[in-house]
Write an enzyme that holds these catalytic residues in place. Structure first.
Site, mmCIF file in Angstrom:
data_model
loop_
_atom_site.group_PDB
_atom_site.id
_atom_site.type_symbol
_atom_site.label_atom_id
_atom_site.label_comp_id
_atom_site.label_asym_id
_atom_site.label_seq_id
_atom_site.Cartn_x
_atom_site.Cartn_y
_atom_site.Cartn_z
ATOM 1 N N GLY A 1 0.841 -1.204 0.000
ATOM 2 C CA GLY A 1 0.000 0.000 0.000
ATOM 3 C C GLY A 1 0.870 1.245 0.000
ATOM 4 O O GLY A 1 0.694 2.160 -0.821
ATOM 5 N N HIS A 2 1.844 1.281 0.926
ATOM 6 C CA HIS A 2 2.774 2.415 0.970
ATOM 7 C C HIS A 2 3.550 2.515 -0.353
ATOM 8 O O HIS A 2 3.742 3.599 -0.899
ATOM 9 C CB HIS A 2 3.804 2.232 2.094
ATOM 10 C CG HIS A 2 3.219 2.151 3.474
ATOM 11 N ND1 HIS A 2 3.252 1.000 4.220
ATOM 12 C CD2 HIS A 2 2.620 3.084 4.243
ATOM 13 C CE1 HIS A 2 2.694 1.225 5.398
ATOM 14 N NE2 HIS A 2 2.289 2.478 5.447
ATOM 15 N N VAL B 1 -4.822 -0.557 -1.731
ATOM 16 C CA VAL B 1 -4.197 -1.806 -2.185
ATOM 17 C C VAL B 1 -4.660 -2.916 -1.239
ATOM 18 O O VAL B 1 -4.629 -2.757 -0.016
ATOM 19 C CB VAL B 1 -2.662 -1.696 -2.171
ATOM 20 C CG1 VAL B 1 -2.017 -3.026 -2.561
ATOM 21 C CG2 VAL B 1 -2.213 -0.589 -3.116
ATOM 22 N N SER C 1 -2.491 -3.193 5.705
ATOM 23 C CA SER C 1 -2.321 -2.273 6.830
ATOM 24 C C SER C 1 -1.167 -2.788 7.685
ATOM 25 O O SER C 1 -0.999 -4.002 7.840
ATOM 26 C CB SER C 1 -3.592 -2.247 7.689
ATOM 27 O OG SER C 1 -3.321 -1.668 8.953
#
Ligand code: AMP
Length: 283
Positions: A36-37, A176, A185
């Protein structure tokens, strides 16, 4: 990749980029980097090679000392991932750099900070708004990237940037997910195997409710059914499951404009959040 931990070093490098006429992007994170990041970092690199990733586990946005101390910290692995993507600069300040003795300023954003996570996490968005304001002014970035995973946070940041006339473009990036739908997460690392098996029900419940609401089902009934479905699936508690307007997060009791369905629910000691879009049928 250079790693710096002071505002002075950060500013020196960024000033050089700006002098050369280059645009600077920032991706604020609390580390424990996942795909995600990294999707935010890739989106930033697609706009400019001069990307600063910030890594700071901000104590003022946590509601419990246990959550803060348990937050995963994986600096070396994070740095390696950023090197792999070609990120030129990591800014990882310590607490004393961010909040030196005498620090006394808080940025609070009204309206969009209230309700949803704001109702269950007192002070959380003031912590977020304050640290993001500092990171934006410290980095002097021209573009900043945030995930729609933290949908309310993104609204809070857009509001503060508009209200404080900060000269930065805010870019929201899609959520994502794992193959089974669970939104990535850093806190997913806390889930036991049994909890991890239940976790995808959050996204699935949101998607199913969004689909039925889009088909014309009554909003209240769908929200109540969604709550029951989450509890039946094994979630310990549901903080909220709400339909909000997509543009300003105002509460909606019927789908008369583009909306977002947002939820926060507990699996054991871990609180998961997620959200999905809900579009009214074209008339
Ligand atoms: P955090 O490290 O949790 O503060 O997150 C840093 C940034 O990454 C925030 O803008 C988040 O919204 C974003 N982010 C976290 N998880 C995801 C995800 N699954 N998809 C997209 N962005 C994400």
């Amino acid at each position: 990749m250079q790693t710096v931990s002071t505002v002075a070093d950060l500013r020196r490098i960024v000033a050089g980029w700006h002098r050369a006429g280059e645009r600077v992007a920032v991706v604020p994170t609390m580390g424990a980097l996942h795909e995600g990041h990294l999707s935010l970092v890739r989106a930033a690199l697609a706009r400019t090679p001069r990307v600063v990733v910030t890594l700071f586990v901000n104590p003022t946005q946590f509601n419990s000392a246990t959550d803060l101390s348990a937050y995963p910290r994986t600096l070396e692995a994070d740095a390696a991932k950023l090197v792999g993507l070609g990120v030129p600069l990591l800014y990882a300040p310590g607490e004393a750099e961010m909040y030196p003795d005498g620090f006394a300023t808080t940025v609070t954003v009204g309206g969009v900070s209230e309700g949803l996570c704001g109702a269950f996490r007192p002070g959380h968005f003031a912590g977020v708004a304050t640290v993001v304001t500092k990171l934006l002014t410290q980095t002097q970035a021209d573009i900043a990237f945030f995930g729609e995973k933290d949908c309310q946070q993104l609204h809070v940041i857009r509001r503060l940037v508009a209200d404080l006339d900060l000269p930065v473009e805010i870019v929201g990036c899609p959520i994502v997910r794992e193959a089974d739908g669970l939104a990535l997460s850093s806190r997913n690392a806390h889930l036991s195997a049994a909890e991890r098996a239940v976790a995808p029900h959050l996204a699935a419940t949101l998607l199913a409710a969004a689909e039925r609401i889009a088909q014309g089902a009554a909003v209240d009934a769908e929200l109540a059914a969604g709550r029951s479905a989450l509890l039946a699936a094994g979630f310990a508690d549901v903080d909220y499951l709400e339909l909000r307007a997509a543009d300003n997060l105002q509460a909606l009791d019927r789908l008369d404009r583009p909306a977002r369905l947002l939820a926060a629910a507990w699996l054991g000691q871990t609180r998961l959040i997620d959200n999905v879009p809900v579009m009214p049928k074209a008339a």
